[in-house]
Motif scaffolding. Structure first.
Motif, PDB file in Angstrom:
ATOM      1  N   GLN A 202     -10.180  41.641  65.991  1.00 25.71           N
ATOM      2  CA  GLN A 202     -10.208  40.944  65.187  1.00 25.71           C
ATOM      3  C   GLN A 202     -11.095  40.775  63.957  1.00 25.71           C
ATOM      4  N   ARG A 203     -12.759  41.809  64.314  1.00 21.51           N
ATOM      5  CA  ARG A 203     -13.190  41.604  62.954  1.00 21.51           C
ATOM      6  C   ARG A 203     -12.644  42.628  62.196  1.00 21.51           C
ATOM      7  N   TRP A 204     -11.564  43.910  62.465  1.00 24.02           N
ATOM      8  CA  TRP A 204     -11.005  44.556  61.320  1.00 24.02           C
ATOM      9  C   TRP A 204     -10.147  43.195  60.218  1.00 24.02           C
ATOM     10  N   LEU A 205      -9.201  42.870  61.178  1.00 16.29           N
ATOM     11  CA  LEU A 205      -8.499  41.945  60.464  1.00 16.29           C
ATOM     12  C   LEU A 205      -9.014  40.654  59.781  1.00 16.29           C
ATOM     13  N   SER A 206     -10.290  40.643  59.846  1.00 13.83           N
ATOM     14  CA  SER A 206     -10.397  39.215  59.233  1.00 13.83           C
ATOM     15  C   SER A 206     -11.143  40.400  58.198  1.00 13.83           C
ATOM     16  N   ALA A 207     -11.985  41.571  58.003  1.00 13.20           N
ATOM     17  CA  ALA A 207     -12.253  41.796  57.234  1.00 13.20           C
ATOM     18  C   ALA A 207     -10.985  42.281  56.280  1.00 13.20           C
ATOM     19  N   ALA A 351      -8.447  51.374  56.755  1.00 12.04           N
ATOM     20  CA  ALA A 351      -8.499  51.831  55.615  1.00 12.04           C
ATOM     21  C   ALA A 351      -7.164  52.035  55.051  1.00 12.04           C
ATOM     22  N   ASP A 352      -6.252  52.160  55.828  1.00  6.43           N
ATOM     23  CA  ASP A 352      -4.589  52.190  55.225  1.00  6.43           C
ATOM     24  C   ASP A 352      -4.269  50.341  54.627  1.00  6.43           C
ATOM     25  N   GLN A 353      -4.718  49.838  55.130  1.00  6.00           N
ATOM     26  CA  GLN A 353      -4.315  48.184  55.088  1.00  6.00           C
ATOM     27  C   GLN A 353      -5.125  48.450  53.246  1.00  6.00           C
ATOM     28  N   ALA A 354      -6.674  48.858  53.374  1.00  8.33           N
ATOM     29  CA  ALA A 354      -7.539  48.219  51.691  1.00  8.33           C
ATOM     30  C   ALA A 354      -7.247  48.880  51.004  1.00  8.33           C
ATOM     31  N   ALA A 355      -6.220  50.523  51.193  1.00  4.59           N
ATOM     32  CA  ALA A 355      -5.944  51.488  49.974  1.00  4.59           C
ATOM     33  C   ALA A 355      -4.344  50.095  49.842  1.00  4.59           C
ATOM     34  N   LEU A 356      -3.717  49.746  50.839  1.00  3.29           N
ATOM     35  CA  LEU A 356      -2.607  49.313  50.454  1.00  3.29           C
ATOM     36  C   LEU A 356      -2.735  48.114  49.189  1.00  3.29           C
ATOM     37  N   ALA A 357      -3.948  47.620  49.306  1.00  7.33           N
ATOM     38  CA  ALA A 357      -4.448  46.226  48.982  1.00  7.33           C
ATOM     39  C   ALA A 357      -4.969  46.699  47.300  1.00  7.33           C
ATOM     40  N   LEU A 358      -5.845  47.604  47.351  1.00  6.41           N
ATOM     41  CA  LEU A 358      -6.419  48.350  46.582  1.00  6.41           C
ATOM     42  C   LEU A 358      -5.304  48.458  45.241  1.00  6.41           C
ATOM     43  N   GLU A 359      -4.305  49.553  46.181  1.00 14.54           N
ATOM     44  CA  GLU A 359      -2.668  49.099  45.459  1.00 14.54           C
ATOM     45  C   GLU A 359      -2.055  48.757  44.796  1.00 14.54           C
ATOM     46  N   LEU A 360      -1.946  47.400  45.910  1.00 16.02           N
ATOM     47  CA  LEU A 360      -0.961  46.563  44.700  1.00 16.02           C
ATOM     48  C   LEU A 360      -2.170  45.587  43.894  1.00 16.02           C
ATOM     49  N   ALA A 361      -2.923  45.493  44.459  1.00 16.24           N
ATOM     50  CA  ALA A 361      -4.518  45.019  43.269  1.00 16.24           C
ATOM     51  C   ALA A 361      -3.886  45.736  41.497  1.00 16.24           C
ATOM     52  N   GLU A 362      -3.959  47.360  42.138  1.00 22.31           N
ATOM     53  CA  GLU A 362      -3.485  48.667  40.286  1.00 22.31           C
ATOM     54  C   GLU A 362      -2.225  47.898  40.040  1.00 22.31           C
ATOM     55  N   ARG A 363      -1.145  47.778  40.467  1.00 22.75           N
ATOM     56  CA  ARG A 363       0.541  47.798  40.314  1.00 22.75           C
ATOM     57  C   ARG A 363       0.020  46.553  39.781  1.00 22.75           C
ATOM     58  N   ARG A 364      -0.488  45.343  40.157  1.00 23.13           N
ATOM     59  CA  ARG A 364      -0.798  43.346  40.137  1.00 23.13           C
ATOM     60  C   ARG A 364      -0.906  44.132  38.361  1.00 23.13           C
ATOM     61  N   LYS A 365      -2.105  44.376  38.543  1.00 21.29           N
ATOM     62  CA  LYS A 365      -3.523  44.387  36.983  1.00 21.29           C
ATOM     63  C   LYS A 365      -1.794  45.515  36.173  1.00 21.29           C
ATOM     64  N   ASP A 366      -1.312  46.152  36.434  1.00 26.63           N
ATOM     65  CA  ASP A 366      -0.121  46.602  35.399  1.00 26.63           C
ATOM     66  C   ASP A 366       0.647  46.164  35.052  1.00 26.63           C
ATOM     67  N   ALA A 367       1.323  44.570  36.086  1.00 23.92           N
ATOM     68  CA  ALA A 367       2.286  44.446  35.561  1.00 23.92           C
ATOM     69  C   ALA A 367       1.254  42.952  34.862  1.00 23.92           C
TER      70      ALA A 367
END
Length: 569
Positions: A202-207, A351-367
């Motif tokens: 639950q703590r990981w999901l909240s983070a 770590a995978d979720q965090a990396a995906l969020a970073l990747e999506l943020a980069e893609r959103r920034k590029d868009a």
């Protein structure tokens, strides 16, 4: 008389013996009942706890009470399966524990139980061949009872009980009671583990949710990385959290973010992939662990920076083009528990979720950047195609009107206005140049090519044609058809300049539905009956080769109207 007095006493003696035996059995039954009640109460007490530390403590305390032992302990077997990672005691004051020194790690009798997890009862500890004796300041202990505690099919640890009060030995009943408690303890430990794992998850999901919110709210990448490292450090109880990134073109990694311990000494540090835990995780693309970060001989790269740190884990934070994007390193103090698979699994998921969020943020920034550049291109095209053309036309109209103004002051004002329009056009052109996202020397789209052809025709015509464009000309019109459109437009404007003696030309280009349609209309003299037709024949051939049509007719108000069209497919 004497014989008669003795005979009545014999039955009385037998009755006393029977009553004594009955009382003993009643006392034994009462004792058994009390022990069963105590056992049931201990099982319920252990089962009520959900915090693992409290569960273990209550197990040891219940065991000591059930068999009336002076000392009791619970040893938890470590990940290696050979040593004890935790040791809880009952019966020894804290000051005596401090005098004895470090807790046992699994040698002697304790090691014997680890290797052979079966109940063990001893009348004299020192007489056992596996006994190593006691360290200095350790109280003397004689009798011993050891019972394994199993969680499902895994030996979690052992209950150790010594020195039964009253000086007697531990009996079979004691072993049976403790074995029963051990079964209940295994269930309680399993439940506490599941509860602890659920809480941690639950703590990981909240983070993860917090990181996603941070990215969506516009936080910078460095701020989000710090949030990732901080939450991972808090949840795992790590002393240190670093984020390292590979240095392009080299076999090194650089510490981009450092939290905890001597962070200033680590921030910006560049170390080889070989010889560092982060580098190993980066090279493998998988988690890398060590039980002793400060003393592991494999980890020798860079200056000493991990003194006092023990268990550590490094996990990759996603991949970009097959390469690890960054690595998260977590380390605990020496002597603290190692990172287990139960912890590493959720950590990798985080770590995978965090990396995906970073990747999506980069893609959103590029868009967003692309949308901004496309918007700039659109503004530049509209300014060029609409505003400048209208200003040109207005300027030429004013120039023509100035010839008919007799008043010199009024004529000068009109000419100044024309000059202002020319200056405005220069300013707009400069603005367009600043808005251009692509180099004008690169290949232009159909819209830009049409504008260029119209501009090039202005000196020949003596005026600016009126131009309008509609539709997705740069994306919907195939390149081959676009080439035909540009050639047809050039030929039509050339004919209007050389033969029509026109004073006004209107150009309209549309790409709507399934066709592209080019219309060029002038107010000239029209096409003579005996005029040359070679240019028009070329336009017709282009229409035919593109699967389109060419229509040529007189305009309603005089002049010529040319309509060239072709399919988009």
């Amino acid at each position: 008389m004497g014989g008669n007095e003795v005979r009545p006493r014999i039955p009385q003696l037998r009755l006393d013996e029977l009553l004594t035996e009955l009382q003993a059995r009643i006392d034994a039954a009462r004792g058994t009942r009390d022990r069963v009640h105590s056992l049931l109460e201990a099982v319920l007490s252990v089962g009520r706890e959900l915090d693992l530390t409290h569960v273990l403590r209550s197990i040891v305390e219940a065991a000591a009470v059930l068999v009336d032992a002076q000392y009791a302990a619970l040893g938890v077997i470590g990940p290696d399966g050979e040593t004890l990672s935790e040791f809880l005691t009952v019966g020894l004051p804290e000051e005596e524990i401090a005098k004895i020194g470090p807790y046992p790690t699994g040698r002697g009798i304790l090691g014997e139980l680890i290797r052979h997890p079966e109940p063990l009862r001893l009348s004299d500890l020192s007489a056992h061949p596996g006994s190593y004796g006691f360290p200095a300041n350790h109280p003397p202990m004689r009798t011993f009872l050891g019972v394994p505690v199993r969680v499902r099919d895994e030996v979690f640890g052992h209950l150790y009980l010594t020195d039964k009060r009253g000086g007697g030995d531990f009996e079979a009943d004691d072993e049976s009671v403790i074995s029963t408690l051990a079964v209940a303890a295994g269930v309680a430990i399993d439940n506490a583990r599941l509860y602890e794992e659920a809480q941690r998850q639950q703590r990981w999901l909240s983070a993860s949710a917090e990181i996603t919110r941070g990215l969506l709210s516009g936080r910078s990448r460095s701020q989000v990385l710090e949030l990732i490292a901080q939450r991972a450090r808090e949840i795992t109880g790590a002393e240190l959290a670093d984020v390292s990134v590979p240095v392009p073109g080299t076999d090194t990694v650089r510490v981009e973010l450092a939290l905890g311990a001597d962070e200033a000494a680590r921030l910006g540090l560049v170390v080889p992939l070989a010889g560092s835990l982060s580098g190993e995780a980066c090279a493998l693309g998988a988690p890398a662990t060590t039980a002793d970060l400060s003393g592991d001989p494999r980890l020798s790269a860079g200056p000493r920076r991990f003194d006092g740190l023990g268990p550590a884990v490094a996990v990759p934070l996603g991949r970009t083009a097959g390469q690890v994007g960054s690595v998260l390193l977590l380390a605990r103090r020496s002597g603290e528990p190692a990172f287990t698979e139960r912890e590493i699994g959720p950590l990798v998921g985080f770590a995978d979720q965090a990396a995906l969020a970073l990747e999506l943020a980069e893609r959103r920034k590029d868009a967003e950047q692309l949308a901004m550049l496309e918007d700039r291109d659109r503004i530049a095209r509209d300014l060029h195609d609409l505003a400048i053309q209208r200003l040109f036309a207005t300027g030429m109209t004013l120039q023509s009107a100035a010839r008919f103004i007799d008043h010199s002051g009024a004529s000068d004002r009109v000419l100044r206005a024309v000059g202002d329009l020319d200056e405005t056009i220069k300013i707009i052109r400069s603005t367009i140049f600043g808005l251009r996202a692509r180099d004008e020397r690169t290949t232009q789209g159909l819209r830009a090519q049409v504008v260029r052809v119209v501009e090039e025709a202005q000196p020949v015509l003596g005026f600016a044609p009126r131009l309008s464009m509609e539709g997705l000309l740069d994306t919907d019109v195939p390149a081959q058809v676009a080439d035909h459109v540009v050639a047809v437009l050039g030929e039509a404007l050339s004919n209007a300049a050389r033969h029509a003696r026109a004073r006004q030309v209107e150009v309209a280009l549309q790409a709507t539905g399934s066709r592209v349609v080019l219309t060029v209309q002038d107010d000239g003299v029209g096409i003579p009956e005996q005029g040359r037709r070679s240019g028009l024949r070329n336009l017709a051939e282009r229409a035919e080769s593109a699967g389109g049509t060419l229509e040529l007719a007189a305009a309603p108000d005089g002049g010529t109207r040319l309509v060239w069209s072709a399919p988009l497919g």
